[in-house]
Scaffold this motif. Structure first.
Motif, PDB file in Angstrom:
ATOM      1  N   HIS A 203     107.517  -8.752   9.857  1.00 37.32           N
ATOM      2  CA  HIS A 203     108.877  -8.981   9.368  1.00 37.32           C
ATOM      3  C   HIS A 203     109.830  -8.960  10.559  1.00 37.32           C
TER       4      HIS A 203
ATOM      5  N   GLN B 192     101.620  -7.529   7.311  1.00 36.15           N
ATOM      6  CA  GLN B 192     102.583  -8.621   7.372  1.00 36.15           C
ATOM      7  C   GLN B 192     103.705  -8.308   8.370  1.00 36.15           C
TER       8      GLN B 192
ATOM      9  N   CYS C  51     104.027  -4.146   8.600  1.00 39.80           N
ATOM     10  CA  CYS C  51     103.645  -3.386   7.414  1.00 39.80           C
ATOM     11  C   CYS C  51     102.333  -2.651   7.709  1.00 39.80           C
TER      12      CYS C  51
ATOM     13  N   CYS D 234     108.281  -3.779   2.897  1.00 37.09           N
ATOM     14  CA  CYS D 234     107.494  -5.003   3.008  1.00 37.09           C
ATOM     15  C   CYS D 234     107.752  -5.905   1.805  1.00 37.09           C
ATOM     16  N   ARG D 235     107.952  -7.189   2.078  1.00 40.26           N
ATOM     17  CA  ARG D 235     108.237  -8.123   0.982  1.00 40.26           C
ATOM     18  C   ARG D 235     106.988  -8.514   0.204  1.00 40.26           C
ATOM     19  N   LYS D 236     105.829  -8.124   0.714  1.00 37.87           N
ATOM     20  CA  LYS D 236     104.592  -8.429  -0.006  1.00 37.87           C
ATOM     21  C   LYS D 236     104.101  -7.254  -0.838  1.00 37.87           C
ATOM     22  N   CYS D 237     104.089  -6.044  -0.237  1.00 39.41           N
ATOM     23  CA  CYS D 237     103.500  -4.899  -0.944  1.00 39.41           C
ATOM     24  C   CYS D 237     104.456  -3.722  -1.111  1.00 39.41           C
ATOM     25  N   SER D 238     105.698  -3.856  -0.616  1.00 42.25           N
ATOM     26  CA  SER D 238     106.760  -2.847  -0.767  1.00 42.25           C
ATOM     27  C   SER D 238     106.515  -1.563   0.021  1.00 42.25           C
TER      28      SER D 238
ATOM     29  N   LEU E 271     108.266 -12.793   8.226  1.00 44.59           N
ATOM     30  CA  LEU E 271     109.239 -12.967   7.153  1.00 44.59           C
ATOM     31  C   LEU E 271     110.593 -12.413   7.622  1.00 44.59           C
TER      32      LEU E 271
ATOM     33  N   CYS F  18      99.514  -3.959   4.675  1.00 47.31           N
ATOM     34  CA  CYS F  18      98.961  -5.321   4.613  1.00 47.31           C
ATOM     35  C   CYS F  18      99.056  -6.068   5.939  1.00 47.31           C
TER      36      CYS F  18
END
Length: 358
Positions: free
Chosen positions: A53, A51, A46, A334-338, A356, A49
């Motif tokens: 994946h 993150q 991402c 992103c599964r945290k901030c899209s 993730l 952020c």
């Protein structure tokens, strides 16, 4: 996880019907798609952020409901570039259901005959002096299912309303923009050509003779600039009859929705998981079979001629195409901030511990 894939993983071991090589390959690919069974995956980061994946690779099988979305967008972009600023028509040829058995046991021969006889019928009728008196172009896609998933063999052709008259290089158009050619004549020519081609096949005598006495269905409708029809066909060029979005599964029964062709209303059909697998796999085509084909002015060999026609219409006659539409490509979020993810590695054997799973 795809709902269709879950049905296959749960019930394929209990499926007792014989499978062709292509059906078995398709079923196995659907079960493995985007799972550790694919053995490799891709790492994504991402940009916002940071993150990590990880996504297991897709199987790429044309019968898999999880694959093909991006291929559809790419296909649409190419077809849109080839469109002419003329009225378009969708011509649909349907085989009587008496041929269903032979289409399943001898698909290559039957579908080849279907394509050849229908495309030649279109070219022949368009070439009649009192109709278009010229060479036309067409793109056809084979479809083996009805909206409810039942076996229903037909070909949709997209036909631009223009013909090139012989060596005179004269362009001809339908006299009525809502009317391409007489369907009764096209129906008779198609039926005669199909029967003639079928006589050369060894299983000709085993066909139910009720088919010969029927009026075969050929339908034509004007579809405007053709973009809507191209979009309609795009789903069938890369996908099979149903996507996971229209499927519900309770562990034993499968319920899928469809639009009733007679009423236009949304309906639902519930079948056992084993019956659903049968409905699904009966539409798997032979390996390497081209389900979308182009003829006449739309054939690959006629690209230069088609470009010349487009230039003539756009410049000399001022028939310009509208601004092209952009077709979305599926991307991971992103599964945290899209935020839209960026690929960081393409051949990983396992996901990092802090990633993730997509």
């Amino acid at each position: 996880m795809s709902v269709v894939a879950k049905v296959f993983r749960d019930w394929l071991p209990h499926y007792k019907r014989p499978l062709s090589r292509e059906q078995r390959q398709a079923a196995n690919a659907i079960c493995k798609c985007r799972t550790p069974a694919m053995e490799h995956g891709s790492l994504y980061l991402c940009p916002d952020c940071g993150q990590k994946h990880f996504a297991w690779h897709s199987c790429g099988n044309r019968n898999c409901p999880q694959c093909g979305c991006n291929k559809v967008a790419q296909w649409l972009e190419k077809r849109q570039d080839e469109m002419l600023p003329v009225n378009y028509y969708m011509v649909t040829f349907t085989l009587p259901h008496e041929f269903n058995y032979q289409c399943k046991v001898n698909p290559k021969e039957m579908f080849k005959t279907f394509f050849k006889s229908s495309s030649e019928a279109l070219k022949q009728v368009a070439g009649y002096e009192n109709i278009l008196n010229g060479n036309i172009g067409m793109m056809g896609t084979l479809q083996t299912w009805a909206r409810d998933g039942s076996y229903h063999v037909h070909i949709h052709y997209i036909v631009p309303g223009i013909a090139l008259e012989g060596n005179k290089e004269t362009l001809r158009f339908p006299k009525n923009p809502n009317y391409l050619m007489p369907m009764q004549i096209l129906q008779k020519v198609f039926k005669a050509k199909f029967i003639e081609e079928l006589r050369d096949l060894e299983f000709y005598d085993s066909v139910d003779h009720k088919a010969w006495r029927k009026d075969w269905i050929v339908h034509c409708q004007s579809v405007g600039n053709g973009l809507a029809a191209i979009k309609y066909l795009s789903a069938y060029t890369q996908k099979i009859f149903i996507s996971g979005k229209r499927v519900e599964y309770d562990g034993e029964n499968v319920t899928y929705s469809y639009i009733d062709s007679n009423t236009g209303q949304k309906r639902k059909r519930t079948v056992h998981a084993l019956s659903f697998i049968f409905f699904y796999l009966q539409h798997v085509l032979p390996s390497g079979f081209m389900k979308t084909r182009r003829y006449g002015l739309m054939a690959n060999a006629s690209k230069k001629i088609l470009k010349s026609i487009r230039d003539l219409l756009e410049i000399r006659w001022k028939r310009r195409l509208k601004k092209q539409e952009k077709f979305a490509i599926n991307t991971y979020k992103c599964r945290k901030c899209s935020a839209e993810l960026k690929m960081a590695g393409a051949r990983l054997r396992a996901p990092p511990k802090d990633a993730l799973i997509l």
